[in-house]
Design an enzyme around this catalytic site. Sequence first.
Site, PDB file in Angstrom:
ATOM      1  N   LEU A   1       0.967  -1.353   0.006  1.00  0.00           N
ATOM      2  CA  LEU A   1      -0.042   0.085  -0.014  1.00  0.00           C
ATOM      3  C   LEU A   1       0.893   1.265   0.010  1.00  0.00           C
ATOM      4  CD1 LEU A   1      -2.662  -0.981   2.585  1.00  0.00           C
ATOM      5  CD2 LEU A   1      -3.066  -0.735   0.257  1.00  0.00           C
ATOM      6  N   GLY A   2       2.007   1.195   0.525  1.00  0.00           N
ATOM      7  CA  GLY A   2       2.929   2.582   0.679  1.00  0.00           C
ATOM      8  C   GLY A   2       4.123   2.113   1.506  1.00  0.00           C
ATOM      9  N   GLU A   3       4.828   3.152   1.600  1.00  0.00           N
ATOM     10  CA  GLU A   3       5.856   2.696   2.566  1.00  0.00           C
ATOM     11  C   GLU A   3       6.205   3.967   3.377  1.00  0.00           C
ATOM     12  OE1 GLU A   3      10.783   2.125   2.224  1.00  0.00           O
ATOM     13  OE2 GLU A   3       9.546   1.146   0.641  1.00  0.00           O
ATOM     14  N   GLY A   4       6.103   4.213   4.526  1.00  0.00           N
ATOM     15  CA  GLY A   4       6.037   5.363   5.316  1.00  0.00           C
ATOM     16  C   GLY A   4       7.566   5.499   5.725  1.00  0.00           C
TER      17      GLY A   4
ATOM     18  N   PHE B   1       8.680   4.553   8.744  1.00  0.00           N
ATOM     19  CA  PHE B   1       8.885   3.480   9.786  1.00  0.00           C
ATOM     20  C   PHE B   1       8.719   2.239   9.296  1.00  0.00           C
ATOM     21  CE2 PHE B   1       7.515   7.344  12.289  1.00  0.00           C
ATOM     22  CZ  PHE B   1       8.613   7.208  12.949  1.00  0.00           C
ATOM     23  N   GLY B   2       8.058   2.078   7.812  1.00  0.00           N
ATOM     24  CA  GLY B   2       7.992   0.701   7.460  1.00  0.00           C
ATOM     25  C   GLY B   2       7.321   0.459   6.254  1.00  0.00           C
TER      26      GLY B   2
ATOM     27  N   VAL C   1       4.114  -0.910   4.261  1.00  0.00           N
ATOM     28  CA  VAL C   1       2.672  -1.135   4.477  1.00  0.00           C
ATOM     29  C   VAL C   1       2.180  -2.231   3.615  1.00  0.00           C
ATOM     30  CG1 VAL C   1       0.401  -0.481   5.361  1.00  0.00           C
ATOM     31  CG2 VAL C   1       2.383   1.194   5.556  1.00  0.00           C
TER      32      VAL C   1
ATOM     33  N   LYS D   1       1.819  -3.414   8.874  1.00  0.00           N
ATOM     34  CA  LYS D   1       2.853  -2.770   8.514  1.00  0.00           C
ATOM     35  C   LYS D   1       4.266  -3.639   9.141  1.00  0.00           C
ATOM     36  CE  LYS D   1       3.810   1.804   8.700  1.00  0.00           C
ATOM     37  NZ  LYS D   1       3.525   3.084   9.068  1.00  0.00           N
TER      38      LYS D   1
ATOM     39  N   ASP E   1       4.648  13.141  13.237  1.00  0.00           N
ATOM     40  CA  ASP E   1       4.751  13.293  11.771  1.00  0.00           C
ATOM     41  C   ASP E   1       3.506  13.571  11.250  1.00  0.00           C
ATOM     42  OD1 ASP E   1       6.180  12.990   9.526  1.00  0.00           O
ATOM     43  OD2 ASP E   1       6.300  10.898   9.494  1.00  0.00           O
TER      44      ASP E   1
END
Length: 820
Positions: free
Chosen positions: A493-496, A498-499, A501, A515, A613
């Site tokens: 789904l994405g990458e934030g 912290f990790g 997802v 995540k 954040d």
Amino acid sequence: MGHSCTTRVFLATAMVITLLFQFGVAQAQDGFQLSLNESSAMHLLYKEWSNATPDFQSHLPGWGYNSSPCDPSHPWQGVRCLWKEWSNDSTRGDIYIVSLRMINSNLVGTLPPSIGMLQSLVTISIQESPRLVGVLDELGNLQSVNSLKIFGTGVSGRVPLTIASSTFLQTLDLSRNKLDGEIAGSLLDVPPGLQKVNMSWNKFGGALQQNMFLNKKSLSQVDFSNNHFNGSLPNFSPSVTLIDFSNNSFSGVLPNFTQLQSIDFLNLSTNQLVGVINPTSVFNTTIGATKLDLSYNKFNGSLPNLEFMTNLQILNLSYNNFDVGSFPLWTVNLTNLKSLSLNGNNINGSLDVSKLGSTLQQLDLKFNNISNVHYNGLVKGVKTVIRLQGNPYCVHSPNTDLKRCVCEQDCMDTEQDLNNNIKTIIITVVICGVLLAIIITISATLFWKTKREQQYLLLEVQQKFLQYDVKPTLFTFHELQVATKNFHSSMILGEGSFGVVYKGILSNGNHIAIKQLFNMDAQKDIDDFLNEVVLLTSVKHRNLVNLKGCCLHKDQRWLLYEYVENYDIAQVLFDHKDGLFLNWSQRLNICLGVAHGLHYLHALSQPSIIHRDIKASNVLLDTTFNAKIADFGLALLFPDEQSHVTTTHVAGSRGYLAPEYATMGQVSAKTDVYSFGVLMLEIISGRRNIDFNLPRDKIYLSKWAWKLHIEDNLMELVDSTLTLTQIEELEIKRVINIALLCSQRLSENRPTMAQVVAMIQGNTDIESEVANSLVDREGEDTLSYDHVAMDGSNLNLISIPEDSSVRMFHGPLSSTIDLD
Ligand SMILES: *[C@@H]1O[C@H](CO)[C@@H](O)[C@H](O)[C@H]1NC(C)=O
Ligand SMILES: *[C@@H]1O[C@H](CO)[C@@H](O)[C@H](O)[C@H]1NC(C)=O
Ligand SMILES: *[C@@H]1O[C@H](CO)[C@@H](O)[C@H](O)[C@H]1NC(C)=O
Ligand SMILES: *[C@@H]1O[C@H](CO)[C@@H](O)[C@H](O)[C@H]1NC(C)=O
Ligand SMILES: *[C@@H]1O[C@H](CO)[C@@H](O)[C@H](O)[C@H]1NC(C)=O
Ligand SMILES: *[C@@H]1O[C@H](CO)[C@@H](O)[C@H](O)[C@H]1NC(C)=O
Ligand SMILES: *[C@@H]1O[C@H](CO)[C@@H](O)[C@H](O)[C@H]1NC(C)=O
Ligand SMILES: *[C@@H]1O[C@H](CO)[C@@H](O)[C@H](O)[C@H]1NC(C)=O
Ligand SMILES: *[C@@H]1O[C@H](CO)[C@@H](O)[C@H](O)[C@H]1NC(C)=O
Ligand SMILES: *[C@@H]1O[C@H](CO)[C@@H](O)[C@H](O)[C@H]1NC(C)=O
Ligand SMILES: *[C@@H]1O[C@H](CO)[C@@H](O)[C@H](O)[C@H]1NC(C)=O
Ligand SMILES: *[C@@H]1O[C@H](CO)[C@@H](O)[C@H](O)[C@H]1NC(C)=O
């Protein structure tokens, strides 16, 4: 001669001056000062350790003479600082070194006395440095320590009498060092808040004070195992959950443990304990431990009937002087029992396998007098591993067969089962059998071992959840694999920050966001991680993405969240994914939702949580465009990770950073308020906070907004694609003012989230004050902003009028920095 001497003196002086100069330069940052004592102490630690430690720079990057330990742009690995404003002047303050964490750094050298000068230390953690030597004497002076962990090092000598004198001490772990001497004096006055103490694997000796652990209301874990302590066992406070006093020389009888209402693990194995155990006067009959190990002592009398300790999963009474007789059938009534050890206890008679408890996975009966075992012929698929080596049944059998001595899976009754007509077949059978048995033993042991470890882990976790009365679901790694199609890239789904997802589809059809956290292993032990998962699970609000559970797999940590259907603000507002467009009332509702969520985190949740954040891509929208803040609490999980904004993920969060955070690393609820202000401006204007495609004066949204405010042209800011009624225009002006108020440079001028919620909801009192305070600023020159962003550019830093006479909100700056 005289000449060279003068030169030397000169050189030495020059060096001292250079050092002092460097310390002096390094300690001051923008009116914030680290004391010379702490600065010098850190440089002395550096001097002591950097020479001999192999790969020092890669283990402890950032350390050096040329920088301050607290310079946020050049952090020393493992060092955390607290920046504390003076109450009379928020631009100035003191810096304290609060945490020192040297984990797996393999330090070589001594623990220098200068560590005692770090008077503000709250956390000390020096782990796995076997070649770090020296003594602990100076640590006794540290009066603010909350967590003192020095383990796996070569430090030796005695524990200073004052080691536990810090009234804040909660965790004391001095295990696996080379410490010796008596300990009684040092812990005589155990601090009232002490929770965990681990002295295991040293060479401590002598007797313990009888009541040293009594009346310590918070005491939970006491591990004194593998030392040479003697004398009788002390008394414990009722709060204790774990006692490990095994492998010492304690003598005397069992003390009265009936008041231990929380005990889970009790290991007194391998001591010199004697006497008859009267079960109900030793253990509370209504509650009980899950693990009890009294093996290798000198208890006598009959085997204590512990039938009432129904929680027991592991029971070990091996190698005592009990007078047992036949196999104790009351153990069948322990319906949770998985492992029972009764080796070396003179058990006689025969054993009927069909009568064993159904949960039992392991039964050790080695070196007893068991003469017969009834399997009723050859039984396949026996669930309990039974070990019978050293019993007459095993020893005296004419065909001493492993299947008789160790029963696993397939167990055999008597000799007749073996066909002894053809010698070769016997030999083949025996050899094959032996090989097979060995293979089975090894694989079963491995299987059993990992399974058991997992079960222990699960148990501990469940215990923790019970303690806090919350229930995050524990997912197995296999479930995650299935849910994410083995972490297929199409499920990302994405990458934030912290990790990564992933989207996951559970077997019940529910969707979930999964995540994977980066670098959890080095930062946190399982205990800390679970503590925080528990905390976060209890945080529930409709504007916060719900944490569903977690998964632990080897070193990996996973968090599972509620899946939110409709993208995040950035995707909807800036990228118009799926042609989505938000009208003004939807946007206002989103602002209000985020404000509610943040207010909850700051003021209502326990502990209060600072997000750190807040940005468009961290606010998710459900199908009816309700805002849900994601990734809250990661700040709790990553207390050391202040630098994530300055290193890998600059672009993502730059522009949302409050000036005091960007330049000095100061975090408070007001840093979230600032980011929220910027986010509101984005929602109003429908553009990103930094957009290099725009004309120069519009690149930075907040800077542009302040410019328009001064030019009294605020409506210019509003997204041109919005069609607005007259009433909405008035409303929008009001909301822009709120956004500006939130994005003020001085943190104490910013409102609290509670005030923001009130203002957005139309509290006119506050509203008019807002208007006044902003009107007062009109026409004033903007002060050039003196802090420069960390990469030297002036990215997110707006210029605003400096006007201390118009302070609306004098609310206390919540200094919610989490000290550990
Ligand atoms: C610095 O250390 C010296 C010597 O240990 C001590 O006398 C002095 O009080 C310390 N200063 C501060 C500010 O802690
Ligand atoms: C402000 O407070 C600090 C300590 O908190 C003190 O050292 C300083 O002198 C004070 N300054 C003024 C101007 O009162
Ligand atoms: C105490 O320390 C030892 C060695 O460091 C560790 O194996 C053990 O698990 C610790 N005990 C507790 C109760 O945490
Ligand atoms: C207990 O240990 C201390 C220190 O090791 C020793 O001096 C003493 O003799 C021991 N006492 C007993 C009864 O063994
Ligand atoms: C018991 O403790 C001693 C001293 O720490 C240690 O050397 C020994 O290996 C331990 N024994 C067992 C069986 O763990
Ligand atoms: C109890 O302590 C002994 C010695 O330290 C250890 O070998 C044993 O595994 C422990 N028992 C349990 C159930 O953990
Ligand atoms: C045993 O535990 C129960 C439940 O916590 C408690 O009410 C009771 O007082 C305890 N008994 C003793 C003798 O402490
Ligand atoms: C143990 O303590 C409990 C209450 O604290 C008491 O009722 C019981 O009689 C004691 N047992 C012995 C053997 O002293
Ligand atoms: C237990 O051992 C003690 C000596 O340590 C002895 O005096 C006592 O009689 C024994 N009790 C029984 C029931 O064997
Ligand atoms: C006692 O037995 C339990 C379970 O069988 C085992 O985990 C533990 O290590 C044993 N204790 C010792 C000292 O061997
Ligand atoms: C088993 O041991 C008990 C006590 O040690 C004894 O009374 C009994 O006779 C023994 N039974 C057999 C079958 O040897
Ligand atoms: C198990 O518990 C039941 C009910 O308390 C009791 O009737 C039975 O005798 C117990 N079994 C053994 C073997 O002690």
